[in-house]
Write an enzyme that holds these catalytic residues in place. Structure first.
Site, PDB file in Angstrom:
ATOM      1  N   GLY A   1       0.806  -1.239   0.171  1.00 19.78           N
ATOM      2  CA  GLY A   1      -0.023  -0.168   0.198  1.00 19.78           C
ATOM      3  C   GLY A   1       0.731   0.790  -0.543  1.00 19.78           C
ATOM      4  N   CYS A   2       2.272   0.957   0.900  1.00 15.05           N
ATOM      5  CA  CYS A   2       2.541   2.219   0.794  1.00 15.05           C
ATOM      6  C   CYS A   2       3.908   2.447  -0.320  1.00 15.05           C
ATOM      7  CB  CYS A   2       3.582   1.952   2.136  1.00 15.05           C
ATOM      8  SG  CYS A   2       3.023   2.397   4.247  1.00 15.05           S
ATOM      9  N   ILE A   3       3.689   1.552  -1.512  1.00 19.62           N
ATOM     10  CA  ILE A   3       4.702   1.836  -2.128  1.00 19.62           C
ATOM     11  C   ILE A   3       3.419   2.724  -3.219  1.00 19.62           C
ATOM     12  CG2 ILE A   3       5.411   0.002  -4.403  1.00 19.62           C
ATOM     13  CD1 ILE A   3       5.956  -1.662  -2.000  1.00 19.62           C
TER      14      ILE A   3
ATOM     15  N   ALA B   1       2.937   5.955  -2.564  1.00 19.12           N
ATOM     16  CA  ALA B   1       4.742   6.755  -2.617  1.00 19.12           C
ATOM     17  C   ALA B   1       4.976   6.778  -3.919  1.00 19.12           C
ATOM     18  CB  ALA B   1       6.275   6.431  -1.799  1.00 19.12           C
TER      19      ALA B   1
END
Length: 228
Positions: free
Chosen positions: A120-122, A125
């Site tokens: 999710g953070c990839i 970002a």
């Protein structure tokens, strides 16, 4: 009545009168106090028990209570229209970055995310990366914050070719001030984005753990409306 009679040679240990007679070693987890060592501090060779693991008031509770009181009564959770709290953290290059100097130059998109190199953070970002030029066009800088180390941030920025600032908040102090601390005993980390204008006023808050690209889209829409 038990009383402290000596200090164990191990600086973390304390000893007191007890009811375990003539043990050559009294286990204390991974450490132990030998009878010979204790007798060096107890010439009368009284029976002693190591209190290395005596329960103490949990410092984690004190820390939780301190930050709860700080946020509740001194620094309430930022909301739309309130002033953003200033802070200073290290970026992926190890440099100290403060919020206030950044705000003097441009609007800020401040987004808190759970962890580097997670799916999710990839996505989030990379969403900010792909729209980075659009953010610059409306006079905004993107700043990401997580509890990861400076080294982890540097690796994440290089692997994903992130052109914006990543700040390291391992103590979670800034997370707590912004109401983005983990909940459910630390198992669920917050994913919150704040749009802050040059005057330091919060103009938009987007809070969603699963709508990764919604953080990008909503922030850009708000900034576009502010620039008109």
């Amino acid at each position: 009545m038990n009383k402290i009679v000596a200090n164990c040679p191990d600086p973390q240990h304390q000893t007191m009168n007890g009811t375990l007679p003539n043990h050559d070693a009294i286990p204390t987890g991974n450490l132990s106090c030998t009878k010979k060592q204790l007798n060096l501090y107890d010439p009368e060779k009284k029976n002693q028990v190591c209190l290395h693991q005596t329960p103490q008031f949990p410092t984690s509770f004190l820390k939780f209570f301190y930050f709860w009181a700080l946020r509740r009564y001194v620094m309430p959770k930022p909301v739309i229209g309130s002033k953003a709290h200033n802070f200073e953290l290290r970026d992926q290059n190890g440099d100290m970055i403060a919020l206030q100097p950044l705000l003097s130059k441009q609007n800020i998109v401040l987004y808190f995310y759970p962890k580097d190199e997670t799916p999710g953070c990839i996505r989030e970002a990379c969403g900010f990366r792909d729209e980075y030029e659009s953010f610059l066009e409306v006079g905004a800088q993107v700043v990401g914050i997580s509890a990861d180390s400076v080294r982890s941030h540097k690796r994440f920025a290089e692997n994903r070719k992130l052109p914006f600032i990543l700040l390291s908040d391992p103590s979670l102090n800034v997370h707590r001030v912004y109401g983005a601390e983990p909940n459910f005993f630390g198992m669920l980390r917050a994913r919150v984005t704040f749009v802050i204008d040059k005057e330091g006023t919060i103009r938009h808050v987007f809070d969603s753990k699963l709508n990764f690209l919604g953080h990008v889209k909503s922030s850009l829409e708000v900034l576009q409306s502010l620039s008109q």
